[in-house]
Motif scaffolding. Structure first.
Motif, PDB file in Angstrom:
ATOM      1  N   GLU A 266       0.832  -1.202   0.000  1.00  0.00           N
ATOM      2  CA  GLU A 266       0.000   0.000   0.000  1.00  0.00           C
ATOM      3  C   GLU A 266       0.869   1.254   0.000  1.00  0.00           C
ATOM      4  O   GLU A 266       0.551   2.253  -0.658  1.00  0.00           O
ATOM      5  CB  GLU A 266      -0.921  -0.007   1.224  1.00  0.00           C
ATOM      6  N   GLY A 267       1.980   1.187   0.774  1.00  0.00           N
ATOM      7  CA  GLY A 267       2.876   2.344   0.823  1.00  0.00           C
ATOM      8  C   GLY A 267       3.475   2.640  -0.541  1.00  0.00           C
ATOM      9  O   GLY A 267       3.547   3.806  -0.962  1.00  0.00           O
ATOM     10  N   ALA A 269       2.202   1.772  -3.407  1.00  0.00           N
ATOM     11  CA  ALA A 269       1.127   2.252  -4.274  1.00  0.00           C
ATOM     12  C   ALA A 269       0.814   3.717  -3.987  1.00  0.00           C
ATOM     13  O   ALA A 269       0.668   4.540  -4.904  1.00  0.00           O
ATOM     14  CB  ALA A 269      -0.126   1.402  -4.086  1.00  0.00           C
ATOM     15  N   GLU A 270       0.713   4.021  -2.681  1.00  0.00           N
ATOM     16  CA  GLU A 270       0.431   5.414  -2.320  1.00  0.00           C
ATOM     17  C   GLU A 270       1.584   6.327  -2.748  1.00  0.00           C
ATOM     18  O   GLU A 270       1.375   7.456  -3.209  1.00  0.00           O
ATOM     19  CB  GLU A 270       0.206   5.517  -0.818  1.00  0.00           C
ATOM     20  N   GLY A 271       2.823   5.810  -2.579  1.00  0.00           N
ATOM     21  CA  GLY A 271       3.976   6.607  -2.979  1.00  0.00           C
ATOM     22  C   GLY A 271       3.976   6.898  -4.467  1.00  0.00           C
ATOM     23  O   GLY A 271       4.246   8.023  -4.901  1.00  0.00           O
ATOM     24  N   ALA A 273       1.378   6.900  -6.398  1.00  0.00           N
ATOM     25  CA  ALA A 273       0.272   7.813  -6.681  1.00  0.00           C
ATOM     26  C   ALA A 273       0.641   9.245  -6.308  1.00  0.00           C
ATOM     27  O   ALA A 273       0.402  10.196  -7.073  1.00  0.00           O
ATOM     28  CB  ALA A 273      -0.981   7.366  -5.922  1.00  0.00           C
ATOM     29  N   GLU A 274       1.221   9.378  -5.102  1.00  0.00           N
ATOM     30  CA  GLU A 274       1.618  10.725  -4.684  1.00  0.00           C
ATOM     31  C   GLU A 274       2.708  11.293  -5.606  1.00  0.00           C
ATOM     32  O   GLU A 274       2.710  12.481  -5.940  1.00  0.00           O
ATOM     33  CB  GLU A 274       2.122  10.690  -3.247  1.00  0.00           C
TER      34      GLU A 274
END
Length: 333
Positions: A266-267, A269-271, A273-274
């Motif tokens: 998730e990290g 993926a979030e990274g 995305a960010e």
């Protein structure tokens, strides 16, 4: 309330005597809801004598007055494939008690009566009856015998030709005995007979299965049998408790590992995305800045063409004089 000899011990040591058939006949009469008379006892699967099976499992095979076979088994220990074991035992009797070359109409009726002292399956009742029926897929009707078959086989239903199974989960009985069957279950569970019991066979239990009828050696062996059952059940409970504890520990470890892995995923993926969002924002900002610079350069070139001095162009566009000179030099090139 007087205590009596446990049923599994009685099956192994006492009920094989023809004088005591009335006890078995009473149980079967109550369970099958028809008068049962035992014609003879046959050789059962085994009369276990090894250290484990001699107190874990006891079985008895009887033939009633109608030529039907009744397999009675008492099982103390947990067995996860016990349903399949029941099927195997009944099927084995079907094949063993027909002679080679005989027609299928000679297949014997088999009853499998299973008295279990462990938690078998998942259900709310303490007595279960299993039989074979053929149900229509489209109409939902039950396939019946023809008149000729009923007359020939002397039965009314197809299910009466097939093995029938009874499961008595005696440990699940925790109520006041009100019916003959419940009186029998109460005795199988506690070793006691209800004071005003009317179930067939329990009067014979009171007469023939009293502890004071046993010799000192028999009592010694009997109490050892009870101790072994207690140890067996304690081992089962211990194994279950240890299994649950190990399962919880493994579950927590797996949960933490999965949580970390999912967290990393998730990290990432979030990274990503960010990062994409920030990249787009920075790209747009840089694009706007470059657009404004090009716009100022174009204005500066136009003003130069109109004859304005470098200082005047710098003041009008907000560019430095050096930037204006660089734009003028690029134009010359």
């Amino acid at each position: 309330m007087e205590s009596y000899i446990r049923f599994d011990w009685a099956m192994k040591r006492l009920l094989r005597n023809k004088a005591n058939y009335a006890v078995l006949e009473g149980l079967l009469t109550t369970l099958l809801e028809e008068k049962v008379t035992i014609h003879k006892l046959l050789e059962s699967e085994s009369n276990q004598e090894d250290e484990f099976d001699k107190y874990n499992r006891v079985d008895m095979l009887a033939e009633n007055s109608k030529g039907e076979l009744v397999l009675i088994e008492v099982q103390n220990n947990n067995e996860f494939a016990y349903f399949q074991r029941m099927l195997f035992g009944a099927s084995k009797l079907v094949t063993e008690y027909i002679n080679r070359g005989e027609g299928y109409e000679k297949v014997r009726k088999v009853y499998s009566v299973n008295i279990v002292y462990f938690s078998l399956g998942h259900g709310k009742d303490f007595v279960y009856h299993g039989k074979t029926e053929f149900v229509g897929i489209h109409e939902g009707d039950i396939l019946e015998l023809s008149p000729f078959q009923r007359q020939t086989f002397k039965v009314d239903k197809v299910s009466q030709l097939y093995p029938e199974y009874y499961i008595l989960k005696v440990n699940d009985f925790n109520r006041v005995a009100k019916t003959p069957l419940e009186e029998w279950i109460y005795y199988l569970n506690t070793g006691n007979v209800p004071e005003h019991a009317t179930a067939p066979g329990l009067d014979k239990v009171k007469e023939q299965l009293k502890l004071d009828r046993m010799s000192r050696e028999e009592l010694k062996a009997y109490y050892k049998h009870l101790d072994n059952i207690v140890i067996l059940r304690d081992n089962i409970m211990t194994e279950r408790a240890e299994g649950r504890a190990e399962g919880r520990a493994e579950g927590r470890a797996e949960g933490r590992a999965e949580g970390r892995a999912e967290g990393r995923a998730e990290g990432r993926a979030e990274g990503r995305a960010e990062g994409r969002a920030e990249g787009r924002a920075e790209g747009r900002a840089e694009g706007r800045a470059e657009g404004r610079a090009e716009e100022k350069a174009a204005i500066a070139r136009n003003l130069k063409a109109l004859g304005l001095t470098t200082a005047q162009i710098a003041e009008a566009t907000g560019l430095s004089e050096e930037e204006v000179r660089n734009i003028e030099e690029e134009k010359i090139k």
